[in-house]
Design an enzyme around this catalytic site. Structure first.
Site, PDB file in Angstrom:
ATOM      1  CG  HIS A 536      52.998  65.239  48.530  1.00 25.21           C
ATOM      2  ND1 HIS A 536      51.958  64.497  48.634  1.00 25.21           N
ATOM      3  CD2 HIS A 536      53.133  65.324  46.974  1.00 25.21           C
ATOM      4  CE1 HIS A 536      51.206  64.293  47.601  1.00 25.21           C
ATOM      5  NE2 HIS A 536      51.875  64.492  46.752  1.00 25.21           N
ATOM      6  CB  SER A 537      49.827  67.744  48.993  1.00 23.22           C
ATOM      7  OG  SER A 537      48.686  68.255  49.047  1.00 23.22           O
ATOM      8  CG  LEU A 538      47.781  71.320  53.912  1.00 19.81           C
ATOM      9  CD1 LEU A 538      47.519  72.543  53.633  1.00 19.81           C
ATOM     10  CD2 LEU A 538      46.747  70.810  54.750  1.00 19.81           C
ATOM     11  N   GLY A 539      51.569  69.760  53.096  1.00 24.52           N
ATOM     12  CA  GLY A 539      52.969  69.737  53.946  1.00 24.52           C
ATOM     13  C   GLY A 539      53.818  70.928  53.598  1.00 24.52           C
ATOM     14  CB  CYS A 540      54.620  72.517  50.141  1.00 25.96           C
ATOM     15  SG  CYS A 540      55.060  71.172  49.100  1.00 25.96           S
TER      16      CYS A 540
END
Length: 900
Positions: A536-540
């Protein structure tokens, strides 16, 4: 040492039956702890497949443990170890001859018969939710089983005896008020460990009321049957006062019991449940349920339940029972006097018959209400009493167990985890719960299930410590702290100083979780278990960089080596030129030595991959990955394969999920083929859609230019819609195209500023700004119509430069522009090769998938909430499971039906 009410084994003389009964044995010298009954595992060679026996566990032998006499003719007698993990248990079928049996005192020595867990006289219970996971309990009404065998089917025996392990049900506290039952498989194993604890220590060290300290009466409950046994008065939580020493302490080690699909463990010595794969500050209380409230089937508090159970056995042991849970008991007890009453601390219990038990509150208000209603003609029970049931509504069986996990999903969070510790654990729990509902509805025919594991990487990082907090002003501190705890993670990741710490933190946590899961499930890899990642979000972005090994420092060094400019030698002296030549020779020699050294290191040691597993599916939710790739120089290619941005040998499938109003999410398909900026993303099905069209059969649709606001004028509007194989004609699109524009604007920020200043300040020396702006707009339109050319063929003539006498600004803009167009070639030379037939190339598989907007959904409000709305979405859960279960239906001979 007898512990009535603790589910100690019953003897056949209480049953009214001769042979053929069932129970457990642990060893003859353990019989005093269970009042004459002990447990063991018996392997019967050539067992009768029709004997109805159900094996409970393969029990590990301990030296010095004496088994029941009269069983020497069998092959194996193994000591009890109820806390082995699932993979160490042998739940063989009845055909194999293995069965769990109980020998009561006196009959094992004489070769008496034994009773199986499911006697032949009673058909086994048939669960209604047999298909699917079952890791979570569900309400009693939904999980009630069909019982066969008539009124006597509820209880194994027709007389009052101690509760059997299948009648006791263990619970865990889901919230502050609700107890949720463990599934039958877990409850039996916890009960087995609990009884082992009783026979080794005499009582549970840390038990009692889960919400407070347990206080036990020193004298115990009054016995109405005239028996005055100190041991019978024990509540089950206090240490025995008889002075007997615990037996077999060295032989049995009470290990935690794996429950809830292996995600949690129960420590019966502490009465707590805790997660295995993540940290949780608050432990989850567990409770042993014996008496239950009518209707809700919530258990009484364990302290009161133990006292009531003891009193019930003292008064009614051996008497006939008539209760049947298949038929609603609506018989009125008006006019019946209580045959027995028992006083508790805040309540009292009345027995109107053996199986008609009511609980009454002794609070003043309850007494007044009870008195008034009785004067009005209502019975005491119907006015203020709560009916109690002994034994759970659903008997625990070994078949009520979770299905095998063949696919694990690591759920990676984005920014904001520091602001809300443990949020990813709650979000993963919501996604897991949504997936369980979808599995029961759409994938109930599967014998396997998908497990979701949270990956919490932010809390272990040190980064700058509290430096940023110390320099934060005090005004609007709440808003500043929120930004420091959320958006600051993006700045940390773009910092060359802290980026490696973030990458290593996530990488180590992923590998740790995978290694831990494989150690607890040894056959996962052998049976071809698959791993997917949901980010999700920056984790991608961080996950993508870990999988691909992208390192900005290394790429920057390569860029400097390839773009190294030679100094102008026209004004150098002979001595300077001579020294410069020697410098080049020395550098070349040094480079050769470095290459030889790297070659020796490479031959002596192989580089280990960043992750210990191959990623089957990489799901991006609300992902800004496309923007990061555009800023790194990724431009549309000509292959139509996801290998352009993520090779398949690293990840089999890349899928980008986003809400149409999510301000953080961007499309990935236009980075592979540019004309996909005019093709709408695939619409994700609603979870309740009947017979949805498979995603691989869905035809592409075009974005409607009339519904999307653009900056072009009416004269520049396009009257026709291009075909799917042609490049877009629109100068700018709402989807996809903004990725490239943002990337170009970010990289060429200085060039754009210089170009704008040059046009404003020096337009008086050249053409008018109106003419220049018009021509620039026209050239921009022409550029959009042209296919992307290779950087080597791109020259200054492809765009209109500011025509002015400002040689400095023009020269600066030219150099920056040339560096920009050469950057992709220098960093990713394989990704910028173009083909004249680029318009004919289509995607091998669709990558962008868009959630559907609600019919009455406000886009402005949705823009605020959509970025965090993925976790509990049933549509997202169905989409994830569709692709995770897809490999079970794939046929290699089946042609590829993906249209694009």
């Amino acid at each position: 040492m007898n512990y009535p009410g603790r589910g100690s084994p019953r003897s056949p003389e209480h049953n009214g039956r001769g042979g053929g009964g069932g129970a457990w044995e642990l060893g003859s010298d353990a019989r005093p702890a269970f009042g004459g009954g002990v447990c063991c595992f018996e392997h019967l060679p050539g067992g009768d497949p029709d004997d109805g026996d159900v094996p409970l566990a393969l029990l590990r032998g301990e030296p010095g443990l004496h088994l029941a006499p009269g069983t020497d003719d069998h092959n194996h007698h193994l000591a009890l170890d109820p806390c082995l993990s699932d993979e160490n248990y042998d739940f063989s079928s009845a055909e194999s001859g293995s069965s769990l049996r109980y020998y009561s005192e006196g009959e094992s020595g004489g070769g008496g018969s034994s009773l199986s867990l499911h006697p032949p006289q009673q058909p086994p219970l048939v669960p209604t939710n047999s298909g699917g996971g079952g890791a979570t309990g569900g309400s009693p009404g939904e999980r009630k089983r069909t019982r066969l065998g008539g009124p006597a089917a509820r209880h194994r025996y027709e007389v009052v005896t101690e509760l059997g392990p299948e009648e006791v049900r263990w619970f865990y506290k889901e919230d502050k008020k609700t107890w949720k039952p463990f599934i039958g498989y877990d409850s039996l194993r916890i009960e087995l460990a609990f009884r082992t604890l009783l026979q080794t220590t005499g009582a549970r060290p840390q038990g009692g009321d889960r919400d407070g300290d347990h206080v036990c009466s020193p004298t115990g409950p009054a016995s109405s049957s005239g028996e005055d046994d100190d041991e019978d008065r024990a509540c089950g939580f206090c240490q025995s006062t008889t002075g007997h020493e615990p037996e077999m302490v060295e032989l049995v080690n009470i290990e935690p019991v794996c429950v809830r699909g292996g995600l949690y463990e129960v420590d019966v010595t502490q009465g707590e449940c805790y997660p295995v794969y993540w940290n949780q500050a608050d432990k989850i209380p567990v409770m042993r349920g014996q008496w239950f409230i009518d209707g809700t089937w919530q258990p009484l508090e364990e302290e009161e339940s133990n006292l009531i159970e003891q009193e019930h056995l003292n008064c009614f042991r051996g008497q006939q029972m008539q209760e049947n849970f298949d038929i609603e008991v609506s018989k009125s007890i008006d006019g019946k006097d209580a045959v027995h009453s028992f006083k508790l601390s805040r309540n009292h219990v009345d027995w109107h018959s053996v199986d008609e038990v009511y609980l009454y509150s002794d609070a003043t208000t309850s007494k007044i209400a009870r008195t008034v209603t009785q004067k009005l003609g209502f019975s005491k029970a119907s006015s203020s009493g709560t009916r109690l049931h002994r034994g759970y509504v659903e008997e625990a069986t070994l078949e009520d167990k979770p299905s095998q996990t063949t696919h694990i999903v690591f759920v990676v969070h984005g920014i904001g985890q520091k602001m809300d510790q443990g949020r990813i654990i709650k979000n993963t729990a919501m996604m897991r719960e949504a997936a369980r509902k979808i599995e029961e509805r759409h994938f109930s025919n599967h014998a396997t299930h998908v497990e979701f594991l949270p990956v919490e990487w932010r809390s272990k990082l040190t980064l700058d410590g509290d430096t940023v907090d110390s320099i934060t002003p005090d005004k609007v501190r709440g808003l500043r702290d929120m930004l420091n705890s959320s958006a600051m993670d993006i700045m940390y990741y773009t910092s060359p100083l802290y980026r490696d710490e973030l990458v290593k933190g996530l990488q180590q946590e992923l590998n740790r979780l995978y290694s831990l899961f494989c150690s607890r499930n040894p056959d996962f890899e052998e049976k071809g278990g698959k791993v997917s990642i949901v980010s999700h979000s920056l984790g991608c972005v961080i996950t993508y960089d870990i999988m691909t090994g992208w390192n900005p420092v290394r790429l920057y060094e390569q860029l400097l080596q390839k773009e190294e400019e030679l100094p102008d030698e026209r004004w150098m002296s002979y001595e300077e030129r001579h020294l410069l030549d020697e410098l080049y020779i020395t550098k070349r020699r040094l480079k050769e030595i470095e290459e030889r050294l790297h070659g020796l290191k490479a031959s002596s040691m192989t580089q280990t991959p960043a992750l210990k597993f191959k990623v089957e599916n990489f799901f991006c939710m609300g992902s800004p990955l496309a923007v990061f790739l555009a800023l790194r120089g990724i431009r549309p290619g000509n292959t139509g394969s996801q290998d352009h941005i993520l090779p398949r040998e690293i990840c089999n499938r890349l899928l980008n999920i986003f809400h149409p109003t999510d301000p953080v999410a961007y499309r990935l398909e236009p980075l592979i083929l540019k004309h996909y900026s005019n093709i709408s993303p695939v619409q994700i099905h609603w979870y309740n859609t009947s017979n949805p069209l498979p995603y691989e059969h869905m035809k592409p649709s075009f974005l409607n230019p009339a519904k999307e606001p653009t900056s072009v004028s009416e004269n520049e509007g396009i009257s026709t819609i291009p075909s799917p194989v042609t490049s877009p004609v629109l100068s700018r699109r709402h989807y996809g195209e903004s990725i490239t524009n943002i990337g170009k604007a970010s990289i060429l920020g200085a060039a754009s500023i210089g170009k704008g200043l040059g046009g404003m300040l020096f337009s008086r020396f050249g053409r008018s700004s109106t003419t220049q702006s018009s021509e620039t707009s026209k050239d921009s339109m022409e550029d959009e119509k042209k296919p992307v050319a290779s950087p080597s063929a791109t020259t200054v003539g492809t765009q209109t430069l500011p025509h002015s006498s400002s040689g400095f600004l023009d020269s600066a803009y030219f150099r920056l522009q040339e560096s920009f167009f050469n950057l992709p070639q220098l960093l990713f030379p394989e990704n910028v090769m173009q083909n004249k037939d680029n318009a004919l190339v289509e995607l091998d598989h669709r990558i962008d998938f868009e959630l559907r907007e609600g019919l009455v959904e406000s886009r402005y409000w949705s823009a605020v909430t959509s970025h965090t709305a993925y976790w509990s979405s049933l549509d997202v859960a169905l989409f994830l499971l569709t692709f995770m279960y897809k490999h079970e239906h794939d046929d290699d001979a089946k042609p590829n039906l993906d249209p694009i």
